[in-house]
Each structure stands twice: as C-alpha cells, then as structure tokens.
Write an enzyme that holds these catalytic residues in place. Sequence first.
Site, PDB file in Angstrom:
ATOM      1  N   LYS A 155       0.905  -1.226  -0.033  1.00 21.39           N
ATOM      2  CA  LYS A 155      -0.200  -0.140  -0.207  1.00 21.39           C
ATOM      3  C   LYS A 155       0.823   1.201  -0.037  1.00 21.39           C
ATOM      4  O   LYS A 155       2.143   1.134   0.275  1.00 21.39           O
ATOM      5  CB  LYS A 155      -1.034  -0.006   1.302  1.00 21.39           C
TER       6      LYS A 155
ATOM      7  N   ASP B 126      -1.860  -1.185  10.630  1.00 24.08           N
ATOM      8  CA  ASP B 126      -1.825  -1.371   9.135  1.00 24.08           C
ATOM      9  C   ASP B 126      -2.390  -2.447   8.690  1.00 24.08           C
ATOM     10  O   ASP B 126      -2.301  -2.800   7.287  1.00 24.08           O
ATOM     11  CB  ASP B 126      -0.464  -1.022   8.617  1.00 24.08           C
TER      12      ASP B 126
HETATM   13  O1  C5P Z   1       0.086  -0.597  15.280  1.00 27.16           O
HETATM   14  P1  C5P Z   1       1.552  -0.732  14.837  1.00 27.16           P
HETATM   15  O2  C5P Z   1       2.276  -2.002  15.315  1.00 27.16           O
HETATM   16  O3  C5P Z   1       1.798  -0.623  13.358  1.00 27.16           O
HETATM   17  O4  C5P Z   1       2.499   0.517  15.439  1.00 27.16           O
HETATM   18  C1  C5P Z   1       3.747   0.366  15.807  1.00 27.16           C
HETATM   19  C2  C5P Z   1       4.208   1.599  16.554  1.00 27.16           C
HETATM   20  O5  C5P Z   1       3.852   3.078  15.973  1.00 27.16           O
HETATM   21  C3  C5P Z   1       3.193   1.547  18.022  1.00 27.16           C
HETATM   22  O6  C5P Z   1       4.031   1.113  18.972  1.00 27.16           O
HETATM   23  C4  C5P Z   1       3.302   3.266  18.046  1.00 27.16           C
HETATM   24  O7  C5P Z   1       4.526   3.669  18.822  1.00 27.16           O
HETATM   25  C5  C5P Z   1       3.268   3.710  16.794  1.00 27.16           C
HETATM   26  N1  C5P Z   1       1.990   4.387  16.302  1.00 27.16           N
HETATM   27  C6  C5P Z   1       1.222   5.432  16.913  1.00 27.16           C
HETATM   28  N2  C5P Z   1       0.046   5.656  16.479  1.00 27.16           N
HETATM   29  C7  C5P Z   1      -0.629   4.874  15.384  1.00 27.16           C
HETATM   30  C8  C5P Z   1      -0.117   3.900  15.074  1.00 27.16           C
HETATM   31  C9  C5P Z   1       1.479   3.662  15.332  1.00 27.16           C
HETATM   32  O8  C5P Z   1       1.952   6.065  17.781  1.00 27.16           O
HETATM   33  N3  C5P Z   1      -1.609   5.445  14.949  1.00 27.16           N
END
Ligand code: C5P
Length: 314
Positions: free
Chosen positions: A10, A136
């Site tokens: 994406k 994601d």
């Molecule tokens: O959800 P994901 O594992 O992709 O997120 C990785 C990191 O990115 C989270 O631990 C967080 O620190 C940050 N994040 C965030 N806000 C979001 C998505 C991710 O702060 N909306």
Amino acid sequence: MPVSVRSFAKINIGLKIGPRREDGFHELLTAYQTIKLHDVVRVSLTRGSGIDIRCEDPRVPKDESNTCYRTVERAMRALKANGRVLVEIEKRLPVQGGLGAASSNAVATLLALERALKESLTQAQRLQIAAEVGSDLPLFLLGGTVLGESRGEQVYPLPDLPSMPCIVVTPNVGVSTPRAFAAWDQKLTAPDSSDRMSELGLRLSAWLSESYSGAPFRRGRRENPLLELVRAGIKNDFEEVVFPEYPELCEVKQALERASARYASLSGSGSTVYGLFASNEAARRAALKLQKQGWTAQVTATLTRHEYWKRFWM
Ligand code: C5P
C-alpha cells in the site's frame, strides 16, 4: 499443496497525525491505496503443532514477533484448529519501507490459512485479529482505496478509483515509525493537531460527498479521482519530521516532481517515496530519469479493489 497468495503493498495518499492518546497511539486520518507490487506468501498445514516462518531475507523475523506468526496464533485459537502451520514469504517488497509489507503478509497468511484449513472466520473476527496485530493490517482485508481512522485500524472502503501509473522509490535508510511519531509530538501541541484533524475530516467528507453524488469537481474533463482526492488537501505529516532527518527522501520527492509526477509523497513514515503519473509512458520516462540519477525506481500502478481480489489468489 500450499495455498499461495499475492501480498500486495500500500501507499498512503496523505496522512494526518492527531493527538497522542492515553494508550500511546496517535489518532490518524489517512487514505490507503493498494498497489500492484507484492510479495508471495505460501501457507501449508501438516500434522503436529507450532508455527514455522520461512523467508530467505535475514531482516524478516522468524519468531513470535513476526506479524504472520501472531496472526496464525490468533486464527488457530479462534478456529479451535490443530496442526503445524508453515508460512513461506517470498520477499520482493522492501522491509520496513512504509509500504505495509509485513502487515500485508499477515493478512495474506490469515486468508490463506483459512483456505488451507477449509474453515472460515467471519469478517468481524478477521478485522479484530488484524487490528490486534497492527494498525496497518485491516486495510488489506478491504484493498483498493481505503479510509483509515482511529490509529489507522478502523477502515472504510472508499469509492474504487481507477488505476494510476505509479513509481516507487525506497532509498536504503531505515525510518523508525515510533521515533517519527515521537518527533511529531515534540513538534506540535495536541490542541493544534485536533484542529488540523477536523479540518482534514471536513475536506475528506466534501470529497466523498462529491464523489458519491457524481457532481463534477471542475468544469471540463474530470481528472483522475485519485488526484482529486490528493487535492482535497491531504499531505503526509510525517514528511515534516522525516525529511529534515533524511534529506535524501525529500530529494527523491523533488526529483519525482521534476520528472512530471502529478503528485509525489512519502508513504507512511517512509522510507518509500512514490509519485503518481498521468500515463504509463510518463511513468517509464520518469523512472529512467531517476535511475540515471542513481535511485532505484520501480514502475507500478495503483490497484483497484476489484483487481486486488481478482489477483489475490494464485
Ligand atoms: O500498530 P503498529 O504495530 O503498526 O504500531 C507501531 C508503533 O507505531 C506503535 O507501537 C506506536 O508507537 C506507533 N503508532 C502510533 N500511532 C498509530 C500507529 C502506530 O503512535 N496510530
């Protein structure tokens, strides 16, 4: 026989970062768009128990930190299924490149596993598992153009926009997403970002209502609706904190714009920068130009929801 699927990437057509929440995540508003570049994921089932992740790329974790592993664990539990699950990832997409490859691999694994088991989860169960594993993932259960809200995991299918030629450049620098969010927090105060979120929300709803009503955006021939979406005023907030730290990413964006991209942007927190082009010919010419400047530029195209599902199963 393994079940083989294409695990598409994406890009983010704009990404607004809102306030940091109590759970540490940030409010987001983004339009995701699937593209044709993909990995291949093969899932097979044998007797025994456990999860075996195989991938020739040493940067892909093979243990329980792998998104595919975490998804399989949850799916097997939800389906009360038994067996040893083997997941083979044929890596073609960049690792940690802002193209959502690990998230896409996990959703591809989930759907392939259901088929291998001859069992089905409900779409609600799939969305829940996907959201638990990462922000994601859920978008890949829809494909095409997808609105992402909350921390990015709440997804809504947007009107399926026609495919557009696209160039993807992933410079060899690793951008840490949590660090990029932290840099954003330091840059902006929360009330500020709430205002900016609602402003973007209003622009997006105006775009959506015009899109659904079929009203022309401007006189004369309509542009590609994907470009109209871009012109709703969305940009990727991560550029403001990532470009100063990695100036070469900003250089790529400028090189794409000079090479006649109709729109160019960082995807997610990077390091991928993409450009959208008016024609295949324009995209091919631009890729050659960038390659001459030493960038690894790949020509691809955006993938509609219809094409995403048509090409998903191999
Ligand atoms: O959800 P994901 O594992 O992709 O997120 C990785 C990191 O990115 C989270 O631990 C967080 O620190 C940050 N994040 C965030 N806000 C979001 C998505 C991710 O702060 N909306």
